[in-house]
Write a protein that holds these residues in place. Structure first.
Motif, mmCIF file in Angstrom:
data_model
loop_
_atom_site.group_PDB
_atom_site.id
_atom_site.type_symbol
_atom_site.label_atom_id
_atom_site.label_comp_id
_atom_site.label_asym_id
_atom_site.label_seq_id
_atom_site.Cartn_x
_atom_site.Cartn_y
_atom_site.Cartn_z
ATOM 1 N N LEU A 104 1.107 -0.968 0.112
ATOM 2 C CA LEU A 104 -0.285 0.060 0.245
ATOM 3 C C LEU A 104 0.711 1.244 -0.058
ATOM 4 N N THR A 106 0.148 5.453 0.094
ATOM 5 C CA THR A 106 -0.840 6.572 0.394
ATOM 6 C C THR A 106 0.531 7.751 0.166
ATOM 7 N N THR A 128 -1.644 -1.082 -4.460
ATOM 8 C CA THR A 128 -2.626 -0.431 -3.790
ATOM 9 C C THR A 128 -2.185 0.636 -3.520
ATOM 10 N N THR A 130 -3.291 4.960 -2.335
ATOM 11 C CA THR A 130 -4.768 6.461 -2.661
ATOM 12 C C THR A 130 -3.980 7.645 -2.841
ATOM 13 N N CYS A 131 -4.619 8.680 -3.589
ATOM 14 C CA CYS A 131 -4.525 9.767 -3.888
ATOM 15 C C CYS A 131 -5.828 10.258 -3.789
ATOM 16 N N VAL A 147 -6.121 1.709 -7.362
ATOM 17 C CA VAL A 147 -6.597 3.340 -6.521
ATOM 18 C C VAL A 147 -7.221 3.877 -5.451
ATOM 19 N N LEU A 148 -7.089 3.809 -4.398
ATOM 20 C CA LEU A 148 -8.588 4.366 -3.838
ATOM 21 C C LEU A 148 -8.586 6.102 -3.438
ATOM 22 N N ASP A 149 -9.873 6.476 -4.031
ATOM 23 C CA ASP A 149 -9.665 7.610 -3.813
ATOM 24 C C ASP A 149 -9.839 8.021 -1.729
ATOM 25 N N TYR A 150 -9.263 8.757 -1.251
ATOM 26 C CA TYR A 150 -8.762 9.293 0.188
ATOM 27 C C TYR A 150 -10.094 9.097 0.445
ATOM 28 N N GLY A 155 -11.869 4.464 1.039
ATOM 29 C CA GLY A 155 -10.096 4.754 0.968
ATOM 30 C C GLY A 155 -9.968 5.217 2.071
ATOM 31 N N LEU A 158 -8.829 2.543 3.765
ATOM 32 C CA LEU A 158 -7.421 1.814 3.696
ATOM 33 C C LEU A 158 -8.261 0.592 2.804
ATOM 34 N N SER A 160 -8.538 -2.889 0.580
ATOM 35 C CA SER A 160 -8.066 -2.613 -0.505
ATOM 36 C C SER A 160 -9.313 -3.538 -1.431
#
Length: 274
Positions: A104, A106, A128, A130-131, A147-150, A155, A158, A160
């Motif tokens: 991960l 961040t 994975t 975050t952004c 990709v995670l939208d924080y 997101g 966190l 996955s």
């Protein structure tokens, strides 16, 4: 006295510089005037916001024609931090060997984060990242698998998308994410590498020590080495790593570069040029 030389540089706002050597000090053996270089400046040498700077030979490497000054100037702090977090703290082998790891990252669209994504994908990893929402496609283009939208609930937690637990988390975000958020997302022996440790980091480490937790929170402080900087420059030359430039600013407008940096929403690196 340690040998120094003053090069003429386009620079990033802090201690990352790249440009051309104009003069060398007594005892310098590896460089001569006219050489193109990338250098990391220590606090003792002063900052890089100047038309001429003084750099240490031992923290300077050659810059091949394939690597522009702007590309090179982004590497020393951010690139070295990402490399050290992944290879030393996380034990990742960037030749693709070794056991597959779920990683991960961040704040993946920032200076350290965008290098970390690219470097991690050179290894045997599932990444994975975050952004913010506007950078999701950008981070995917760097090779991130998920990709995670924080700002979304998933997101922020966190989680996955594929349900994976992380063997390693490289925490690049300046704003704190509590250990309680990382912990349930880690594998049995997972670790979080925090590149900007604060008081909460040490408190969590103390708690983990007292409870004999197998999951670890690891503070990291970058230690610059010329061989690592040279390795990054060669990766850029080979097209395996790229410096994404958020914006360029003339030296006369350096305050604009600082303001953008402090805002904390730059995508990639901010470059200051003479």
């Amino acid at each position: 006295m340690r040998p120094f030389f003053p090069p003429k540089f386009p620079h990033t706002p802090a201690t990352d510089v790249a440009g051309e050597v104009v003069e060398v000090g007594k005892g310098v053996q590896n460089f001569k005037p006219g050489d193109k270089v990338v250098a990391y400046l220590t606090l003792a040498n002063g900052g890089g916001l100047a038309e001429f700077v003084t750099a240490s030979e031992r923290l300077t490497v050659a810059r091949p024609p394939e690597v522009s000054a702007a590309q090179g100037a982004g590497l020393p702090i951010a690139g070295l931090t990402a490399l050290q977090a992944l290879t030393q703290a996380a034990g990742l082998k960037l030749d693709g060997s070794g056991q597959k790891k779920n990683i991960l990252i961040t704040a993946a669209s920032g200076g350290v984060g965008h290098y970390a994504v690219q470097l991690a994908k050179l290894g045997n990893t599932h990444v994975t990242a975050t952004c913010g929402a506007r950078n999701i496609e950008f981070i995917k283009s760097l090779g991130a698998d998920e990709v995670l939208d924080y700002k979304t609930p998933e997101g922020a937690a966190l989680n996955s998308p594929s349900g994976r637990k992380y063997d390693v988390a490289v925490h690049c975000a300046i704003t704190g994410i509590p250990w309680s958020t990382f912990k349930p997302n880690l594998s049995a022996n997972g670790k979080v590498i925090n590149i900007t440790p604060g008081p909460s980091t040490w408190a969590a480490i103390a708690q983990n020590t007292l409870t004999f937790s197998k999951k670890q929170l690891v503070p990291m402080f970058m230690s610059a080495k010329s061989e690592n900087l040279d390795y990054l420059v060669k990766l850029v030359k080979e097209g395996k790593l790229k410096t994404v430039i958020d914006s360029k600013h003339p030296l006369s407008k350096a305050e604009d570069a600082w303001a953008k940096s402090i805002d904390g929403h730059a995508t990639g690196k901010i470059i200051v040029e003479p």
